[in-house]
Design an enzyme around this catalytic site. Structure first.
Site, PDB file in Angstrom:
ATOM      1  N   GLY A 107       0.832  -1.205   0.000  1.00  0.00           N
ATOM      2  CA  GLY A 107       0.000   0.000   0.000  1.00  0.00           C
ATOM      3  C   GLY A 107       0.865   1.252   0.000  1.00  0.00           C
ATOM      4  O   GLY A 107       1.913   1.273   0.641  1.00  0.00           O
ATOM      5  N   ARG A 139       3.891 -15.999  -7.351  1.00  0.00           N
ATOM      6  CA  ARG A 139       2.521 -16.530  -7.468  1.00  0.00           C
ATOM      7  C   ARG A 139       1.741 -15.646  -8.432  1.00  0.00           C
ATOM      8  O   ARG A 139       0.997 -14.769  -8.030  1.00  0.00           O
ATOM      9  CB  ARG A 139       1.871 -16.544  -6.073  1.00  0.00           C
ATOM     10  CG  ARG A 139       0.580 -17.306  -5.986  1.00  0.00           C
ATOM     11  CD  ARG A 139       0.138 -17.418  -4.521  1.00  0.00           C
ATOM     12  NE  ARG A 139      -1.107 -18.125  -4.400  1.00  0.00           N
ATOM     13  CZ  ARG A 139      -2.296 -17.535  -4.404  1.00  0.00           C
ATOM     14  NH1 ARG A 139      -2.400 -16.240  -4.518  1.00  0.00           N
ATOM     15  NH2 ARG A 139      -3.398 -18.268  -4.288  1.00  0.00           N
ATOM     16  N   GLY A 158       6.314  -3.015   3.247  1.00  0.00           N
ATOM     17  CA  GLY A 158       5.932  -3.548   4.550  1.00  0.00           C
ATOM     18  C   GLY A 158       6.265  -5.032   4.639  1.00  0.00           C
ATOM     19  O   GLY A 158       7.051  -5.549   3.834  1.00  0.00           O
ATOM     20  N   ASP A 159       5.620  -5.719   5.573  1.00  0.00           N
ATOM     21  CA  ASP A 159       5.990  -7.127   5.829  1.00  0.00           C
ATOM     22  C   ASP A 159       5.772  -8.029   4.613  1.00  0.00           C
ATOM     23  O   ASP A 159       6.598  -8.901   4.335  1.00  0.00           O
ATOM     24  CB  ASP A 159       5.232  -7.656   7.053  1.00  0.00           C
ATOM     25  CG  ASP A 159       3.724  -7.659   6.850  1.00  0.00           C
ATOM     26  OD1 ASP A 159       3.129  -6.572   6.782  1.00  0.00           O
ATOM     27  OD2 ASP A 159       3.141  -8.753   6.730  1.00  0.00           O
ATOM     28  N   THR A 195       5.157   1.526   6.054  1.00  0.00           N
ATOM     29  CA  THR A 195       3.726   1.195   6.145  1.00  0.00           C
ATOM     30  C   THR A 195       3.092   2.120   7.174  1.00  0.00           C
ATOM     31  O   THR A 195       3.688   2.363   8.231  1.00  0.00           O
ATOM     32  CB  THR A 195       3.443  -0.266   6.560  1.00  0.00           C
ATOM     33  OG1 THR A 195       2.073  -0.360   7.007  1.00  0.00           O
ATOM     34  CG2 THR A 195       4.310  -0.783   7.696  1.00  0.00           C
ATOM     35  N   ILE A 196       1.909   2.606   6.855  1.00  0.00           N
ATOM     36  CA  ILE A 196       1.218   3.432   7.852  1.00  0.00           C
ATOM     37  C   ILE A 196       0.911   2.603   9.090  1.00  0.00           C
ATOM     38  O   ILE A 196       0.778   3.130  10.179  1.00  0.00           O
ATOM     39  CB  ILE A 196      -0.078   4.078   7.304  1.00  0.00           C
ATOM     40  CG1 ILE A 196      -1.099   3.009   6.896  1.00  0.00           C
ATOM     41  CG2 ILE A 196       0.194   5.060   6.197  1.00  0.00           C
ATOM     42  CD1 ILE A 196      -2.538   3.549   6.778  1.00  0.00           C
ATOM     43  N   ASP A 197       0.807   1.270   8.930  1.00  0.00           N
ATOM     44  CA  ASP A 197       0.388   0.398  10.041  1.00  0.00           C
ATOM     45  C   ASP A 197       1.433   0.296  11.155  1.00  0.00           C
ATOM     46  O   ASP A 197       1.112  -0.077  12.279  1.00  0.00           O
ATOM     47  CB  ASP A 197       0.080  -1.015   9.527  1.00  0.00           C
ATOM     48  CG  ASP A 197      -0.929  -1.033   8.409  1.00  0.00           C
ATOM     49  OD1 ASP A 197      -1.719  -0.075   8.310  1.00  0.00           O
ATOM     50  OD2 ASP A 197      -0.927  -1.998   7.628  1.00  0.00           O
ATOM     51  N   ASP A 246       3.525  -1.955  11.589  1.00  0.00           N
ATOM     52  CA  ASP A 246       3.450  -3.314  12.143  1.00  0.00           C
ATOM     53  C   ASP A 246       4.555  -4.234  11.630  1.00  0.00           C
ATOM     54  O   ASP A 246       4.435  -5.454  11.687  1.00  0.00           O
ATOM     55  CB  ASP A 246       2.081  -3.934  11.813  1.00  0.00           C
ATOM     56  CG  ASP A 246       1.865  -4.101  10.315  1.00  0.00           C
ATOM     57  OD1 ASP A 246       2.632  -3.523   9.517  1.00  0.00           O
ATOM     58  OD2 ASP A 246       0.921  -4.827   9.933  1.00  0.00           O
ATOM     59  N   ARG A 286      -4.542  -2.794   9.914  1.00  0.00           N
ATOM     60  CA  ARG A 286      -4.631  -4.263   9.821  1.00  0.00           C
ATOM     61  C   ARG A 286      -4.773  -4.877  11.220  1.00  0.00           C
ATOM     62  O   ARG A 286      -5.610  -4.440  11.972  1.00  0.00           O
ATOM     63  CB  ARG A 286      -3.405  -4.849   9.108  1.00  0.00           C
ATOM     64  CG  ARG A 286      -3.469  -4.658   7.608  1.00  0.00           C
ATOM     65  CD  ARG A 286      -2.463  -5.554   6.918  1.00  0.00           C
ATOM     66  NE  ARG A 286      -2.159  -5.064   5.598  1.00  0.00           N
ATOM     67  CZ  ARG A 286      -2.805  -5.418   4.494  1.00  0.00           C
ATOM     68  NH1 ARG A 286      -3.788  -6.291   4.551  1.00  0.00           N
ATOM     69  NH2 ARG A 286      -2.470  -4.911   3.338  1.00  0.00           N
ATOM     70  N   ARG A 330     -22.278   8.153  16.702  1.00  0.00           N
ATOM     71  CA  ARG A 330     -22.063   8.153  15.248  1.00  0.00           C
ATOM     72  C   ARG A 330     -20.717   7.520  14.939  1.00  0.00           C
ATOM     73  O   ARG A 330     -19.773   7.630  15.734  1.00  0.00           O
ATOM     74  CB  ARG A 330     -22.039   9.586  14.703  1.00  0.00           C
ATOM     75  CG  ARG A 330     -23.364  10.300  14.770  1.00  0.00           C
ATOM     76  CD  ARG A 330     -24.333   9.810  13.692  1.00  0.00           C
ATOM     77  NE  ARG A 330     -25.542  10.618  13.670  1.00  0.00           N
ATOM     78  CZ  ARG A 330     -26.613  10.420  14.421  1.00  0.00           C
ATOM     79  NH1 ARG A 330     -26.630   9.409  15.283  1.00  0.00           N
ATOM     80  NH2 ARG A 330     -27.663  11.215  14.326  1.00  0.00           N
TER      81      ARG A 330
HETATM   82  O1  F6P Z   1      -1.210  -1.802   4.994  1.00  0.00           O
HETATM   83  C1  F6P Z   1      -1.750  -0.548   4.733  1.00  0.00           C
HETATM   84  C2  F6P Z   1      -3.256  -0.617   4.654  1.00  0.00           C
HETATM   85  O2  F6P Z   1      -3.742   0.684   4.394  1.00  0.00           O
HETATM   86  C3  F6P Z   1      -3.940  -1.205   5.875  1.00  0.00           C
HETATM   87  O3  F6P Z   1      -4.001  -0.326   6.963  1.00  0.00           O
HETATM   88  C4  F6P Z   1      -5.282  -1.592   5.311  1.00  0.00           C
HETATM   89  O4  F6P Z   1      -5.859  -2.640   6.051  1.00  0.00           O
HETATM   90  C5  F6P Z   1      -4.939  -2.036   3.917  1.00  0.00           C
HETATM   91  O5  F6P Z   1      -3.679  -1.467   3.604  1.00  0.00           O
HETATM   92  C6  F6P Z   1      -5.935  -1.608   2.874  1.00  0.00           C
HETATM   93  O6  F6P Z   1      -5.578  -2.176   1.657  1.00  0.00           O
HETATM   94  P1  F6P Z   1      -6.232  -1.721   0.260  1.00  0.00           P
HETATM   95  O7  F6P Z   1      -5.569  -0.431  -0.141  1.00  0.00           O
HETATM   96  O8  F6P Z   1      -5.912  -2.844  -0.654  1.00  0.00           O
HETATM   97  O9  F6P Z   1      -7.681  -1.530   0.506  1.00  0.00           O
END
Ligand code: F6P
Length: 361
Positions: free
Chosen positions: A12, A80, A115-116, A138-140, A142, A184, A279
């Site tokens: 991403g 793959r 990322g990973d 990665t923004i995550d 992780d 994630r 909300r």
């Molecule tokens: O890993 C980055 C991320 O934005 C996650 O936070 C999110 O779950 C995922 O990618 C979303 O993926 P996509 O852009 O395929 O919807």
């Protein structure tokens, strides 16, 4: 003496990728006279044998730009590749082809920004003899083996801006606003955004939540004159004994599950449990956009320089890593397909609990 390297951005997109490309080109050109080529759309471009020259001239002005000028893909791996045979979808390993593409293009080393998932592919490439160095993004946040990844702090900043804005509506209407952030299976964005944005509750995947507990805490606060509440929920958070909320399955992706939507259920349940209006808002891909903040720009520069240094010194199958303000190299295997989650002894979790922020578990 290395003369030519290639770089790709995989997975991403996030803020800080262009800053990374810029810094790699600068280090290669200024310090080492190494030619740099970019591979469009991650491993997809490598499979299609596409290379574009990256120079000081054509990377000027990109540092502050979000996204990646190279493009990216979070579904493609040369190990793959989907193919149709007799109307049936099958997968084939075309990694030998990409190794050959690199050899023919006289690319002596490959820097992989990802990322990973992307670093797992990078490590597989290294096992096939490609000279690979990884840069974590990665923004995550992780990715195992590094305390921070490029893109994370900018995403947190965006979430905090959103929370600041939602405070006013929440306060004006005495509402509970439930704000969902990406991440994630990790709660890093939720935890940091909740800390920075003054949340009353933070729900993260690492701590399954009991909403009755959260509702009691929010109502206690209400009766103590805190008339509105902000709840940050990570997309991967789940109730005790329950499941994560899946938004879609992307079949061809190495990580097919896409999470999203948990905030709606949390908001409805909290409304019932507290008797107060609630909300939900899902920030989603908003967190991946925008100009990188100063920390991400500087981290991109440090990771870029460290990766080029690794290439020059022949330290392959490694990944740049940030720990305690220091950038060093760790074995690429450390980050390949491996994640780092919020642990029970995280000082950030402790800081939140000390402020009375609820976790529902
Ligand atoms: O890993 C980055 C991320 O934005 C996650 O936070 C999110 O779950 C995922 O990618 C979303 O993926 P996509 O852009 O395929 O919807």
């Amino acid at each position: 003496m290395i003369k030519k390297i290639a770089i790709l951005t995989g997975g991403g997109d996030c803020p800080g990728l262009n800053a990374t490309l810029r810094s790699v080109v600068q280090s290669c050109t200024v310090d080492h006279n190494i030619q740099v080529v970019g591979i469009p759309y991650g491993f997809k471009g490598l499979l299609e044998n596409k290379f574009v020259p990256l120079t000081l001239a054509n990377t000027t002005g990109i540092l502050s730009k979000g996204g990646t000028i190279l493009g990216s893909s979070n579904v493609d791996t040369p190990f793959r590749v989907p193919v149709k045979r007799n109307g049936q979808k099958e997968y084939e390993d075309r990694s030998d082809e990409v190794v050959e593409n690199l050899r023919e293009a006289r690319v002596e080393a490959l820097i992989v920004v990802g990322g990973d998932g992307t670093q797992a592919i990078a490590h597989q490439m290294a096992e096939k003899g490609v000279h690979v160095v990884g840069i974590p993004k990665t923004i995550d946040n992780d990715l195992n083996g590094t305390e921070f990844t490029i893109g994370f702090f900018t995403a947190v900043g965006t979430a905090v801006d959103a929370l600041d804005k939602l405070h006013t509506t929440a306060e004006s209407h005495q509402r509970i606003m439930v704000v969902e952030v990406m991440g994630r299976n990790a709660g890093w964005i939720a935890l940091f955004a909740g800390l920075g944005g003054d949340a009353d509750a933070i729900l993260i995947p690492e701590i399954p939540f009991d909403l009755a507990q959260v509702a009691k805490g929010l109502n206690d606060a209400y009766h103590a004159e805190k008339r509105y509440s902000i709840v940050v929920v990570a997309e991967g958070a789940k109730p005790v004994g329950g499941e994560q909320t899946v938004s879609r399955i992307i079949e061809d992706s190495p990580e097919p599950v896409r999470l999203g939507g948990v905030a709606h259920q949390v908001a409805m349940d909290l409304e019932k449990l507290t008797g107060r209006t609630s909300r939900a808002i899902v920030l989603g891909h908003l967190l991946r956009g925008g100009s990188p903040d100063a920390f991400d720009r500087i981290l991109a520069g440090r990771f870029g320089a460290a990766a080029v240094d690794a290439v020059v010194k022949g330290k392959f199958d490694t990944m740049a890593s940030y720990q305690n303000d220091t950038v060093s190299l760790v074995p690429l295997e450390t980050g390949a397909g491996k994640n780092r989650y919020v642990s029970t002894d995280s000082p950030f979790l402790k800081a939140a609990k000390e402020r009375g922020i609820l976790f529902g578990g």
